[in-house]
Design a protein around this motif. Structure first.
Motif, PDB file in Angstrom:
ATOM      1  N   HIS A  88      -9.651  20.748 -35.281  1.00  0.00           N
ATOM      2  CA  HIS A  88     -10.092  20.627 -33.884  1.00  0.00           C
ATOM      3  C   HIS A  88     -11.607  20.790 -33.762  1.00  0.00           C
ATOM      4  CE1 HIS A  88     -10.240  21.205 -29.534  1.00  0.00           C
ATOM      5  NE2 HIS A  88     -11.085  22.187 -29.792  1.00  0.00           N
ATOM      6  N   ARG A  89     -12.184  19.911 -32.964  1.00  0.00           N
ATOM      7  CA  ARG A  89     -13.622  20.026 -32.691  1.00  0.00           C
ATOM      8  C   ARG A  89     -13.896  19.388 -31.318  1.00  0.00           C
ATOM      9  NH1 ARG A  89     -17.599  17.807 -37.148  1.00  0.00           N
ATOM     10  NH2 ARG A  89     -16.574  19.522 -38.251  1.00  0.00           N
ATOM     11  N   CYS A  90     -14.563  20.178 -30.443  1.00  0.00           N
ATOM     12  CA  CYS A  90     -14.902  19.653 -29.111  1.00  0.00           C
ATOM     13  C   CYS A  90     -16.201  20.298 -28.629  1.00  0.00           C
ATOM     14  CB  CYS A  90     -13.763  19.898 -28.115  1.00  0.00           C
ATOM     15  SG  CYS A  90     -13.583  21.639 -27.635  1.00  0.00           S
ATOM     16  N   LYS A  91     -16.599  19.932 -27.415  1.00  0.00           N
ATOM     17  CA  LYS A  91     -17.881  20.422 -26.886  1.00  0.00           C
ATOM     18  C   LYS A  91     -17.849  21.895 -26.497  1.00  0.00           C
ATOM     19  CE  LYS A  91     -16.823  18.729 -22.202  1.00  0.00           C
ATOM     20  NZ  LYS A  91     -17.300  17.860 -21.102  1.00  0.00           N
ATOM     21  N   TYR A  92     -16.639  22.496 -26.475  1.00  0.00           N
ATOM     22  CA  TYR A  92     -16.536  23.905 -26.078  1.00  0.00           C
ATOM     23  C   TYR A  92     -16.338  24.849 -27.280  1.00  0.00           C
ATOM     24  CZ  TYR A  92     -16.012  22.022 -21.387  1.00  0.00           C
ATOM     25  OH  TYR A  92     -16.226  21.362 -20.188  1.00  0.00           O
ATOM     26  N   CYS A  93     -16.391  24.308 -28.474  1.00  0.00           N
ATOM     27  CA  CYS A  93     -16.152  25.148 -29.656  1.00  0.00           C
ATOM     28  C   CYS A  93     -17.233  26.223 -29.831  1.00  0.00           C
ATOM     29  CB  CYS A  93     -16.072  24.281 -30.924  1.00  0.00           C
ATOM     30  SG  CYS A  93     -14.523  23.350 -31.066  1.00  0.00           S
ATOM     31  N   ASP A 125     -11.523  18.938 -17.891  1.00  0.00           N
ATOM     32  CA  ASP A 125     -12.278  20.023 -18.530  1.00  0.00           C
ATOM     33  C   ASP A 125     -11.418  21.266 -18.704  1.00  0.00           C
ATOM     34  OD1 ASP A 125     -14.597  18.852 -19.139  1.00  0.00           O
ATOM     35  OD2 ASP A 125     -15.848  19.932 -17.703  1.00  0.00           O
ATOM     36  N   LEU A 161      -9.320  20.759 -21.728  1.00  0.00           N
ATOM     37  CA  LEU A 161     -10.155  20.858 -22.934  1.00  0.00           C
ATOM     38  C   LEU A 161     -10.467  22.313 -23.276  1.00  0.00           C
ATOM     39  CD1 LEU A 161     -12.738  17.940 -22.545  1.00  0.00           C
ATOM     40  CD2 LEU A 161     -10.954  18.147 -24.290  1.00  0.00           C
ATOM     41  N   ARG A 209      -7.223  23.949 -24.559  1.00  0.00           N
ATOM     42  CA  ARG A 209      -6.863  23.469 -25.904  1.00  0.00           C
ATOM     43  C   ARG A 209      -7.807  24.013 -26.972  1.00  0.00           C
ATOM     44  NH1 ARG A 209      -7.495  18.144 -25.310  1.00  0.00           N
ATOM     45  NH2 ARG A 209      -5.546  18.022 -24.148  1.00  0.00           N
ATOM     46  N   CYS A 210      -9.086  24.188 -26.579  1.00  0.00           N
ATOM     47  CA  CYS A 210     -10.084  24.652 -27.553  1.00  0.00           C
ATOM     48  C   CYS A 210      -9.741  26.029 -28.111  1.00  0.00           C
ATOM     49  CB  CYS A 210     -11.465  24.675 -26.898  1.00  0.00           C
ATOM     50  SG  CYS A 210     -12.800  25.130 -28.038  1.00  0.00           S
ATOM     51  N   ASP A 262      -5.731  25.757 -29.904  1.00  0.00           N
ATOM     52  CA  ASP A 262      -5.457  24.875 -31.049  1.00  0.00           C
ATOM     53  C   ASP A 262      -5.564  25.677 -32.353  1.00  0.00           C
ATOM     54  OD1 ASP A 262      -5.476  22.879 -33.082  1.00  0.00           O
ATOM     55  OD2 ASP A 262      -6.108  21.409 -31.588  1.00  0.00           O
ATOM     56  N   CYS A 322      -8.573  25.076 -34.669  1.00  0.00           N
ATOM     57  CA  CYS A 322      -9.935  25.349 -34.198  1.00  0.00           C
ATOM     58  C   CYS A 322     -10.550  26.472 -35.039  1.00  0.00           C
ATOM     59  CB  CYS A 322      -9.921  25.749 -32.730  1.00  0.00           C
ATOM     60  SG  CYS A 322     -11.581  26.048 -32.067  1.00  0.00           S
TER      61      CYS A 322
END
Length: 350
Positions: free
Chosen positions: A271-276, A310, A313, A316-317, A320, A323
């Motif tokens: 997992h990789r997103c802008k909130y990590c 958002d 997201l 999920r961040c 997951d 993550c």
């Protein structure tokens, strides 16, 4: 009486020594042992194997060196009787102690010899040229007559004794440089494949077929070279050379690239997103902000629709399992885990 016994003893000894056979087993190859020397008290016999021809045939030359400084070594091409021997030049007769019945003795010939061969003292002459094939045992029988000149005129020779040398020459052709190179290429290929995985993951680049292409090409190239070598030598299927190269070709055919298929392990989802980059505390506060915005809105449904992507997201961040930033902390629990769950569920209920 004593003289008769002495003469009889000498006669028996001469007869035994005259027909004494000596056998020698020799193995020649085209690698490090193409020559062999057989050392006898009265002569040296030199054997030398030639290089193999295109058809795999070889020749073994036989040379003889006379070590006896006073006697002559004679090899005969045919079975001469005594009357014919006497008419030769020089004339040849048997010594009185030579075995056999006088007048009925017959010379034993050396098979393959074209003429009578006299090898003088301290001289070296070529005797025979034996044709052979890989794996054959050449049997060569050489009856050697030891003689001496009678008188100073050197017109007469006396046959003193006969020595029979039997050679069993095994001929072996070891793999040539072409085969060694091909076999070395096969070994390198097998070694490389032992550490190779053809990745079946759809994300992998290049594709599975492209990964296999260079190995298939290499196998086909080696097999083509093998076929060319067999055709060039015109070997039959029963020939040793054919069997050697065909065995290598069969080993290439047995390489199964499909057995090396699998996942290389480099395409596992993470997992990789802008909130990590946010902490769980920061994620909670963002969710709480969205909650307060929806709660205070005059049109909660519209406000929820604007932020729900958002919200999902953010949730999920931290939930997951892949993550790297939050999975471990989420598993431990804590106050912000329960707060995040609470805020997320409340937002969903609007």
């Amino acid at each position: 009486m004593i003289k008769k016994l002495l003469f009889l003893t000498m006669f028996i000894f001469a007869a035994i020594s005259t027909y004494a056979d000596e056998q020698f087993k020799v193995k020649l190859d085209n690698d490090n042992h193409s020559k062999e020397t057989i050392e006898l008290p009265y002569c040296n016999i030199f054997l030398a194997m030639s290089e193999a021809a295109e058809d795999g045939n070889v020749h073994v030359s036989v040379e003889m060196e006379n070590l006896d400084e006073s006697n002559v070594l004679i090899l005969f091409d045919r079975a001469y009787i005594e009357k014919v021997l006497k008419k030769m030049r020089p004339s040849i007769t048997y010594d009185k102690i030579f075995g056999g019945t006088k007048g009925r003795r017959t010379i034993e010939s050396c098979k393959g010899l074209k003429n009578v061969l006299l090898v003088p003292a301290s001289e070296k002459y070529k005797v025979l040229d034996l044709p052979g094939k890989d794996g054959e045992v050449l049997v060569c029988r050489i009856p050697i007559y030891i003689a001496k000149y009678k008188g100073k005129s050197m017109k007469k020779l006396l046959l003193l004794e006969k020595q029979v040398i039997e050679l069993n020459i095994e001929v072996e052709l070891k793999p040539d440089e072409v085969y060694l190179n091909l076999n070395g290429a096969y070994d390198d290929l097998v070694k490389e494949l032992a550490d190779t995985v053809f990745c079946t993951n759809k994300r992998h680049r290049p594709s599975l077929e492209k990964q296999k292409e260079p190995y298939i090409a290499q196998i086909d190239s080696l097999k083509k070279e093998i076929d060319e070598v067999i055709a060039r030598h015109n070997w039959m299927s029963t020939d040793k050379g054919y069997k050697l190269y065909d065995e290598l070709k069969c080993k290439l055919d047995s390489i199964n690239l499909d057995e090396r298929e699998g996942d290389c392990g480099k395409h596992t989802y993470s997992h990789r997103c802008k909130y990590c980059s946010l902490s769980l505390q920061q994620i909670y506060h963002k969710l709480d902000d969205y909650y307060q915005k929806i709660y205070s809105s005059s049109d909660r449904k519209a406000a929820k629709s604007q932020v729900m992507n958002d919200v999902n997201l953010l949730y999920r961040c931290c939930t997951d399992a892949t993550c790297k930033r939050h999975a471990r902390e989420w598993r431990k629990g804590g106050e912000y885990k329960s707060k995040i769950i609470d805020r997320y569920n409340r937002i969903k209920q609007f």
